[in-house]
Design an enzyme around this catalytic site. Structure first.
Site, mmCIF file in Angstrom:
data_model
loop_
_atom_site.group_PDB
_atom_site.id
_atom_site.type_symbol
_atom_site.label_atom_id
_atom_site.label_comp_id
_atom_site.label_asym_id
_atom_site.label_seq_id
_atom_site.Cartn_x
_atom_site.Cartn_y
_atom_site.Cartn_z
ATOM 1 N N CYS A 91 0.841 -1.209 0.000
ATOM 2 C CA CYS A 91 0.000 0.000 0.000
ATOM 3 C C CYS A 91 0.866 1.246 0.000
ATOM 4 C CB CYS A 91 -0.894 -0.001 1.234
ATOM 5 S SG CYS A 91 -1.961 1.443 1.353
ATOM 6 N N CYS A 97 0.058 5.949 7.304
ATOM 7 C CA CYS A 97 -1.274 5.528 7.789
ATOM 8 C C CYS A 97 -1.103 4.636 9.013
ATOM 9 C CB CYS A 97 -2.004 4.775 6.673
ATOM 10 S SG CYS A 97 -3.612 4.118 7.186
ATOM 11 N N CYS A 100 -2.027 0.126 9.375
ATOM 12 C CA CYS A 100 -1.166 -1.063 9.262
ATOM 13 C C CYS A 100 0.209 -0.788 9.868
ATOM 14 C CB CYS A 100 -0.981 -1.465 7.796
ATOM 15 S SG CYS A 100 -2.464 -2.173 7.072
ATOM 16 N N CYS A 175 -6.736 1.009 -0.076
ATOM 17 C CA CYS A 175 -6.609 0.248 1.164
ATOM 18 C C CYS A 175 -6.711 -1.233 0.834
ATOM 19 C CB CYS A 175 -7.674 0.630 2.187
ATOM 20 S SG CYS A 175 -7.466 -0.325 3.721
ATOM 21 N N GLN A 281 -17.353 -9.723 14.219
ATOM 22 C CA GLN A 281 -15.954 -10.055 13.920
ATOM 23 C C GLN A 281 -15.571 -9.335 12.625
ATOM 24 O OE1 GLN A 281 -13.968 -11.546 15.964
ATOM 25 N NE2 GLN A 281 -15.424 -12.392 17.420
ATOM 26 N N PHE A 308 -20.405 -13.006 26.884
ATOM 27 C CA PHE A 308 -20.021 -11.938 25.948
ATOM 28 C C PHE A 308 -20.426 -12.406 24.539
ATOM 29 C CE2 PHE A 308 -17.022 -11.967 29.502
ATOM 30 C CZ PHE A 308 -17.082 -10.666 29.966
ATOM 31 N N GLU A 328 -24.873 -11.353 27.552
ATOM 32 C CA GLU A 328 -24.268 -10.221 26.848
ATOM 33 C C GLU A 328 -24.744 -8.927 27.503
ATOM 34 O OE1 GLU A 328 -22.277 -9.383 24.086
ATOM 35 O OE2 GLU A 328 -22.973 -7.342 24.424
ATOM 36 N N ASP A 372 -15.868 -14.702 25.366
ATOM 37 C CA ASP A 372 -15.191 -13.909 24.332
ATOM 38 C C ASP A 372 -15.301 -12.431 24.685
ATOM 39 O OD1 ASP A 372 -14.132 -12.866 21.992
ATOM 40 O OD2 ASP A 372 -15.937 -13.220 20.805
ATOM 41 N N CYS A 398 -9.193 -11.193 21.745
ATOM 42 C CA CYS A 398 -8.467 -10.373 20.764
ATOM 43 C C CYS A 398 -7.249 -9.733 21.421
ATOM 44 C CB CYS A 398 -9.390 -9.306 20.188
ATOM 45 S SG CYS A 398 -10.082 -8.235 21.450
HETATM 46 C C1 LIG Z 1 -15.246 -9.312 21.426
HETATM 47 S S1 LIG Z 1 -16.970 -9.042 21.435
HETATM 48 C C2 LIG Z 1 -17.524 -10.690 21.134
HETATM 49 C C3 LIG Z 1 -18.940 -10.819 20.708
HETATM 50 C C4 LIG Z 1 -19.309 -12.190 20.126
HETATM 51 N N1 LIG Z 1 -18.828 -13.280 20.934
HETATM 52 C C5 LIG Z 1 -18.784 -12.323 18.705
HETATM 53 O O1 LIG Z 1 -17.846 -13.081 18.479
HETATM 54 O O2 LIG Z 1 -19.335 -11.663 17.812
HETATM 55 C C6 LIG Z 1 -17.263 -8.742 23.100
HETATM 56 C C7 LIG Z 1 -18.720 -8.588 23.490
HETATM 57 O O3 LIG Z 1 -18.770 -8.318 24.884
HETATM 58 C C8 LIG Z 1 -19.809 -7.386 25.131
HETATM 59 N N2 LIG Z 1 -19.468 -6.736 26.403
HETATM 60 C C9 LIG Z 1 -18.553 -5.761 26.633
HETATM 61 N N3 LIG Z 1 -18.476 -5.473 27.924
HETATM 62 C C10 LIG Z 1 -19.367 -6.296 28.559
HETATM 63 C C11 LIG Z 1 -19.745 -6.483 29.909
HETATM 64 N N4 LIG Z 1 -19.187 -5.752 30.888
HETATM 65 N N5 LIG Z 1 -20.671 -7.419 30.205
HETATM 66 C C12 LIG Z 1 -21.230 -8.146 29.227
HETATM 67 N N6 LIG Z 1 -20.916 -8.010 27.909
HETATM 68 C C13 LIG Z 1 -19.997 -7.098 27.596
HETATM 69 C C14 LIG Z 1 -19.796 -6.484 23.941
HETATM 70 O O4 LIG Z 1 -21.049 -5.855 23.778
HETATM 71 C C15 LIG Z 1 -19.478 -7.466 22.815
HETATM 72 O O5 LIG Z 1 -20.661 -7.979 22.250
#
Ligand SMILES: C[S@@+](CC[C@H](N)C(=O)[O-])C[C@H]1O[C@@H](n2cnc3c(N)ncnc32)[C@H](O)[C@@H]1O
Length: 441
Positions: A91, A97, A100, A175, A281, A308, A328, A372, A398
Site C-alpha cells: 500500500c 497511515c 497497518c 486500502c 468479527q 459476551f 451479553e 469472548d 483479541c
Molecule cells: C469481542 S466481542 C464478542 C462478541 C461475540 N462473541 C462475537 O464473536 O461476535 C465482546 C462482546 O462483549 C460485550 N461486552 C462488553 N463489555 C461487557 C460487559 N461488561 N458485560 C457483558 N458483555 C460485555 C460487547 O457488547 C461485545 O458484544
C-alpha cells in the site's frame, strides 16, 4: 469533534523527526509486541518503527518509549542495509497511515512474528509449553468492517485512518485490507460529508458490509438539520447503502436515518439483523476460523453458556448441537439475537459480566462455557470459572495479554490449558486473536 488539522501534503514515508535530539546508527534485532523494531542503544531498548530484524538503520533518537521509561523511541531516517525479512509494502500509504504496522515484513517472518506474540504472552505467565495450532490467516481485501475518521476543511474532506502515533488523517487513496465494496464507498462519502459537515467539523464513519448491503453509522456531527438528513437519505439511494444511522456522540444511541433494504449477517445459516454499530468479527474469514476452533474443541456438551455473546457468533452454531444460554451486556445485540433465534435451543440474558459475572453456583448447570470478552478481558468471570466445576471452558480473545492473565487464573483454579489457536484476523496490524481450550483433569 476536535481533530488536529490534516497535512496538506503527503507525509514523508520515513517519518522525519519533529523533536530529534541525536542521530545514531543501530541494528534491529527483533520486532516488539507493538510491531516496532527493537535495537540496543545506550544500554536501553530503542524502538524503531517500520524496521525488521537485521536492518542496519540511521535513526533520530527521541523521547522515552512509554511513561514507565522502558526504552527509547526513534524515528527511522535511513535504511543503511536492509535485513533479510524485508518486503515491499503493498500500500502506498504504508508508513504514514496508522491502519497497518507490518506490511514491510516478508510474509513467513510476519506469520512467525504473530505466532511469537502468542508464545511470548503465554511464556510470561508460565504457560509457554502450551501446544499451538498453526496460525489461521486472513487474506487481503477481507475486512468487512471499518471505522473511518473524517474532517472537513474548506472545500475538502479528508477521510481515512489516523496516522501513526498521531491524530492527523491519512486521506485514503487505496486500502488493500478492506473489502472492495467497502473501499468503493470512500470517495462518495467524501462528497456526502462535504455537504453535511460544517467547515472544520469532523466525524467518524463506521461502515460494515453485510448481506443486503452496507450499513453506515455517522458518529460525531452534534446535530443534523433537515437538509443534512435529506442528503443522507439521497446518498443511501444513490450509493445503494442499505442503512444509514446517526449518533451524536460516542456514548449516544444511534438514530436510523434511512433503512432501504434488509440487512443481515448469517451465523451457521441463520440470518441475524445487527443493530447499527453492533460488534461483529472484523472479517468473515476470521470469524470462520474462531468458530471452527470453538466447535472443534467444545466437546459434546448438553448445556453451554456463551458469555459476551454479542449477536450470537458462537451461540448460534453451538445451539445447533446443545442448549445454549447467551449472556451479553448490549441489549440491542441480544434483542437481535432473540428475534432471529426462532426454534433454536437458546436462552438469553442481559448482564454486565464485569460487575456481575456468572457465579460458580450459576455455572454448575453448564458442561461447557465459551467466553469472548472485549480487549480488557474477563478477570472477574475467569475468577468465578476458576472456582467452578465446569468441565470444559473455551476462551476467545483479541488480546493475548488479557487472555493469558485470565488463562493463568483458570490454570491456578485447576484447569489445564490443552491448546491455543492463533488467528490473524487483523492483517498487517500488531493484533492477534486466540482461542484457548481449558479442561478440568
Ligand atoms: C469481542 S466481542 C464478542 C462478541 C461475540 N462473541 C462475537 O464473536 O461476535 C465482546 C462482546 O462483549 C460485550 N461486552 C462488553 N463489555 C461487557 C460487559 N461488561 N458485560 C457483558 N458483555 C460485555 C460487547 O457488547 C461485545 O458484544
Amino acid at each position: 469533534m476536535k481533530r488536529p488539522a490534516p497535512k496538506h501534503r503527503p507525509s514523508p514515508r520515513s517519518g522525519e523527526p519533529r523533536t530529534a535530539t541525536r542521530t545514531a546508527e543501530v541494528t534491529v534485532t527483533e520486532v516488539g509486541a507493538r510491531g516496532d523494531g527493537i535495537a540496543s542503544f545506550d544500554d536501553a531498548k530503542l524502538f524503531v518503527p517500520l524496521t525488521v530484524p537485521g536492518d542496519r538503520v540511521r535513526v533520530a533518537v527521541k523521547e522515552a518509549a512509554n511513561a514507565k521509561g522502558d526504552g527509547l523511541r526513534a524515528d527511522l531516517l535511513e535504511i543503511l542495509e536492509p535485513g533479510p525479512g524485508r518486503a515491499a509494502p503493498p500500500c502506498s500509504h504504508f508508513g504514514t497511515c496508522g491502519g497497518c504496522t507490518l506490511q514491510h515484513m516478508e510474509d513467513a517472518a510476519y506469520a512467525a512474528w504473530k505466532v511469537g506474540l502468542v508464545q511470548g504472552a503465554l511464556a510470561r505467565v508460565g504457560l509457554g509449553d502450551t501446544p499451538l495450532e498453526p496460525l489461521s490467516r486472513t487474506p487481503p481485501a477481507a475486512r468487512r468492517r471499518a471505522r473511518f475518521a473524517a474532517l472537513k476543511r474548506g472545500r475538502r474532506v479528508w477521510l481515512g485512518f489516523n496516522e501513526r502515533m498521531s491524530h492527523r488523517l491519512t486521506d485514503l487513496a487505496e486500502c488493500p485490507v478492506l473489502r472492495p465494496g467497502l473501499f468503493a464507498l470512500v470517495e462518495p462519502l467524501r462528497g456526502l460529508l462535504l455537504s453535511v459537515l460544517p467547515d472544520g467539523g469532523g466525524c467518524d464513519v463506521i461502515a460494515t458490509e453485510l448481506e443486503g448491503g452496507i450499513d453506515l453509522v455517522l458518529v460525531g456531527p452534534r446535530s443534523l438539520d433537515r437538509a443534512a438528513r435529506e442528503r443522507l437519505v439521497a446518498f443511501g439511494e444513490a450509493e445503494r447503502v442499505a442503512r444509514i444511522s446517526w449518533q451524536a456522540d460516542e456514548r449516544g444511541t444511534s438514530e436510523p436515518i434511512a433503512h432501504r433494504r434488509p440487512l443481515a449477517v448469517s451465523f451457521a445459516g441463520l440470518p441475524v439483523t445487527p443493530p447499527p454499530g453492533a460488534f461483529l468479527q472484523a472479517s468473515a474469514e476470521g470469524e470462520a476460523a474462531l468458530v471452527a476452533a470453538v466447535l472443534a474443541t467444545i466437546g459434546e456438551p448438553k448445556r453451554v453458556a456463551d458469555l459476551f455473546a454479542g449477536l450470537g457468533t458462537f451461540a448460534v452454531p453451538l445451539a445447533q448441537r446443545a442448549a445454549v444460554h447467551a449472556v451479553e451486556g448490549d441489549a440491542p445485540a441480544l434483542a437481535a439475537l432473540n428475534k432471529a433465534a426462532g426454534s433454536l435451543r437458546l436462552t438469553t440474558e442481559r448482564r454486565d459480566l464485569f460487575e456481575s459475572p456468572l457465579t460458580a453456583k450459576e455455572l454448575a448447570r453448564f458442561d461447557a462455557v465459551v467466553f469472548d470478552p472485549p480487549r480488557a478481558g474477563a478477570a472477574a468471570q475467569a475468577q468465578a470459572l476458576a472456582g467452578s466445576k465446569v468441565p470444559r471452558v473455551v476462551a476467545v480473545s483479541c488480546n493475548p495479554a488479557t487472555f493469558t492473565r485470565d488463562a493463568r487464573t483458570l490454570v491456578d483454579g485447576g484447569y489445564a490449558l490443552s491448546r491455543v489457536y492463533p488467528v490473524d484476523q487483523f492483517l498487517w496490524s500488531a493484533h492477534v486473536e486466540v482461542v484457548g481450550v481449558f479442561s478440568r483433569p
